[in-house]
Design an enzyme around this catalytic site. Sequence first.
Site, short mmCIF file in Angstrom:
data_model
loop_
_atom_site.label_atom_id
_atom_site.label_comp_id
_atom_site.label_asym_id
_atom_site.label_seq_id
_atom_site.Cartn_x
_atom_site.Cartn_y
_atom_site.Cartn_z
N GLY A 107 68.77 17.42 -36.68
CA GLY A 107 69.33 17.83 -35.38
C GLY A 107 70.59 17.05 -35.04
O GLY A 107 71.42 17.48 -34.25
N GLY A 108 70.73 15.85 -35.67
CA GLY A 108 71.95 15.07 -35.49
C GLY A 108 72.13 14.57 -34.07
O GLY A 108 71.19 14.54 -33.27
N GLU A 120 80.73 13.92 -17.82
CA GLU A 120 79.34 14.37 -17.62
C GLU A 120 78.46 13.21 -17.10
O GLU A 120 77.62 13.41 -16.22
CB GLU A 120 78.76 14.95 -18.92
CG GLU A 120 79.37 16.31 -19.25
CD GLU A 120 78.76 17.01 -20.46
OE1 GLU A 120 79.18 18.13 -20.74
OE2 GLU A 120 77.87 16.43 -21.14
N HIS A 156 78.31 44.34 -10.98
CA HIS A 156 78.55 43.72 -9.68
C HIS A 156 77.21 43.49 -8.98
O HIS A 156 76.34 44.37 -9.03
CB HIS A 156 79.40 44.66 -8.83
CG HIS A 156 79.63 44.12 -7.44
ND1 HIS A 156 80.50 43.10 -7.18
CD2 HIS A 156 79.07 44.47 -6.25
CE1 HIS A 156 80.48 42.84 -5.90
NE2 HIS A 156 79.63 43.65 -5.30
C1 LIG Z 1 76.76 12.45 -25.27
C2 LIG Z 1 77.31 13.58 -26.09
C3 LIG Z 1 77.32 14.86 -25.57
C4 LIG Z 1 77.82 15.91 -26.32
N1 LIG Z 1 77.82 17.16 -25.79
C5 LIG Z 1 78.32 18.19 -26.52
C6 LIG Z 1 78.30 19.50 -26.00
O1 LIG Z 1 77.86 19.75 -24.89
N2 LIG Z 1 78.80 20.50 -26.77
C7 LIG Z 1 79.33 20.26 -28.01
O2 LIG Z 1 79.79 21.20 -28.68
N3 LIG Z 1 79.35 19.02 -28.53
C8 LIG Z 1 78.86 17.99 -27.81
N4 LIG Z 1 78.85 16.72 -28.35
C9 LIG Z 1 79.41 16.54 -29.71
C10 LIG Z 1 78.39 16.97 -30.76
O3 LIG Z 1 77.20 16.25 -30.57
C11 LIG Z 1 78.96 16.74 -32.13
O4 LIG Z 1 80.21 17.39 -32.23
C12 LIG Z 1 78.04 17.27 -33.20
O5 LIG Z 1 76.78 16.64 -33.14
C13 LIG Z 1 78.66 17.06 -34.58
O6 LIG Z 1 77.78 17.56 -35.53
P1 LIG Z 1 77.78 16.96 -37.01
O7 LIG Z 1 76.75 17.74 -37.74
O8 LIG Z 1 79.16 16.91 -37.54
O9 LIG Z 1 77.34 15.44 -36.86
P2 LIG Z 1 76.07 14.76 -36.18
O10 LIG Z 1 75.45 15.60 -35.18
O11 LIG Z 1 76.55 13.41 -35.78
O12 LIG Z 1 75.05 14.63 -37.37
C14 LIG Z 1 75.30 13.78 -38.45
C15 LIG Z 1 73.97 13.34 -39.03
O13 LIG Z 1 74.23 12.64 -40.24
C16 LIG Z 1 73.30 11.57 -40.33
N5 LIG Z 1 73.87 10.59 -41.25
C17 LIG Z 1 74.99 9.85 -41.06
N6 LIG Z 1 75.24 9.09 -42.15
C18 LIG Z 1 74.24 9.37 -43.04
C19 LIG Z 1 73.95 8.91 -44.35
N7 LIG Z 1 74.74 8.03 -44.98
N8 LIG Z 1 72.86 9.40 -44.96
C20 LIG Z 1 72.04 10.29 -44.34
N9 LIG Z 1 72.27 10.75 -43.10
C21 LIG Z 1 73.37 10.31 -42.46
C22 LIG Z 1 73.16 11.09 -38.89
O14 LIG Z 1 71.93 10.39 -38.71
C23 LIG Z 1 73.21 12.39 -38.13
O15 LIG Z 1 71.92 12.91 -37.88
C24 LIG Z 1 78.33 15.66 -27.63
C25 LIG Z 1 78.31 14.37 -28.16
C26 LIG Z 1 77.80 13.34 -27.40
C27 LIG Z 1 77.77 11.96 -28.00
#
Ligand SMILES: Cc1cc2nc3c(=O)[nH]c(=O)nc-3n(C[C@H](O)[C@H](O)[C@H](O)COP(=O)(O)OP(=O)(O)OC[C@H]3O[C@@H](n4cnc5c(N)ncnc54)[C@H](O)[C@@H]3O)c2cc1C
Length: 472
Positions: free
Chosen positions: A39-40, A185, A451
Amino acid sequence: MPESYDLTVIGAGPGGYVAAIRAAQLGMNVCIVEKERPGGICLNWGCIPTKALLESAHLLEKIHSSREFGIVSENARPDLPSIVKRSRSVADGMASGVEFLLNKNKIVRKKGTAFFKDPHTIRLPDVSKEEIVSKYFIVATGARARALPGLPFDDHTVLSSRSAMVQEKIPESLLIVGAGAIGVEFADFYAAMGTKVTLVEMLDQILPVEDVEISGFLEKSFVKRGIRVLTGVGVHDPKLENGKVKVLLKGENLPETGEVLEAEKILVSIGLVPNTDSLHLEEIGIFLQKGFVKTDTKYKTSVPHIYAIGDCNGPPLLAHVASMEGIKAAEAISIHSGNPHGLSYAPLNYDAIPGCTYCHPEVASIGFTEKKASDKGYTIGVGRFPFTASGRARAMGDVGGFTKVVVDKKSGEILGAHLIGPGVTELLPAVALGITQELTAKDIASTIFAHPTLSETVMESFAAALGEAINL
Ligand SMILES: Cc1cc2nc3c(=O)[nH]c(=O)nc-3n(C[C@H](O)[C@H](O)[C@H](O)COP(=O)(O)OP(=O)(O)OC[C@H]3O[C@@H](n4cnc5c(N)ncnc54)[C@H](O)[C@@H]3O)c2cc1C
């Protein structure tokens, strides 16, 4: 023998898990490696839990104004531990959903922290000596909060967004440094909780990427709610003293010597650092730029079988961008490996990325601002429609804000939309669809919108841009 896959995805955020599922749909044998919960950041520590917190904040504000609606409610107050508990449970539910989807698509899940041993092999040293070999890799490791120089996060007084969403006690005062979407936010949330919030932004407007009119409107409504907003102001000499944070603020509308500000806590939301430092990417020949992985329009890195998507390849740092890049990268890999599904590839249009901020009033935008469209040489038409003229917004008792669209006067092409007000994050997709499908302002203005709906304001804005607004 190491385990071997067609594709291994590193990171199961909205970039990685979506890429893995799309690749599995395309017949690849896929492994996904994640060091925390699938879920990241988005589902566990970003988009979703913050929206749950903001929903509680909004409900509380609504209850405070319940008398206007003829409802008597007394003694409503926030119970932060319960608010946080609900937010965590919403996030947990979404993360479980991702686990279910990965299993359903027969994707092999590995828990551990990966790094590249060589261009075709990764290791997960924290869990075992096992090695994973793969024909292709997608790096989707995301990014983490950047600290203020000299003030490391301690999750107690110096908060990142992650610790700010699990506080047990409402702070009396909170200094928020950085007024991008995350800072704004949290300013909204903690102000609703009763915290004295100071929001400081170095640039000359809050939400610096938004249209200047939208940011100006938001600033006024924040100030009305008691949030102190300082733009064009820098934070200097941050230190912890007697369990509080103390900084020197310098900039516009402050004394020349600056202003010393003390707060119970500080939330630092000044940007993100890519999670690329411990993957050994440069050692295997992958180019980085300021830590972000450099890719081409198919998300291929300088090593042709390794792709990178989402936050780790640079802005825009948004979940829906990461997901779409994940789909595109999986399809590009399928094409690269012989294109058994007869796919065709069209690069993403980064001029049409929707962006939403879920403060109150909400902010949503896509495409060029009025200034950017003019700078690009367009002869622009601008249409605005205020929520005060919307029957639905009046019935909801929520009329702060307006919708604004920017169109090319000559062709009617939709160049951008900038919305602030009730529910605007749900109104934006109509414009996104219009841009993607190359509709004109006339196409939208001549579509029947039901509407009374808030969405009528979008249709009316396009009509206004054409000089044909009826309800203005
Ligand atoms: C407080 C907050 C609110 C946000 N609100 C929004 C929003 O409303 N709308 C929106 O579009 N975006 C929002 N974002 C941004 C959004 O969360 C990110 O753009 C998005 O999560 C990026 O997705 P990603 O898959 O690139 O990375 P991530 O979601 O960061 O996932 C990366 C994953 O890789 C894993 N990982 C890292 N290194 C390693 C490794 N070496 N080996 C194995 N696993 C690893 C991490 O544990 C993580 O689970 C928000 C961010 C924050 C911090």
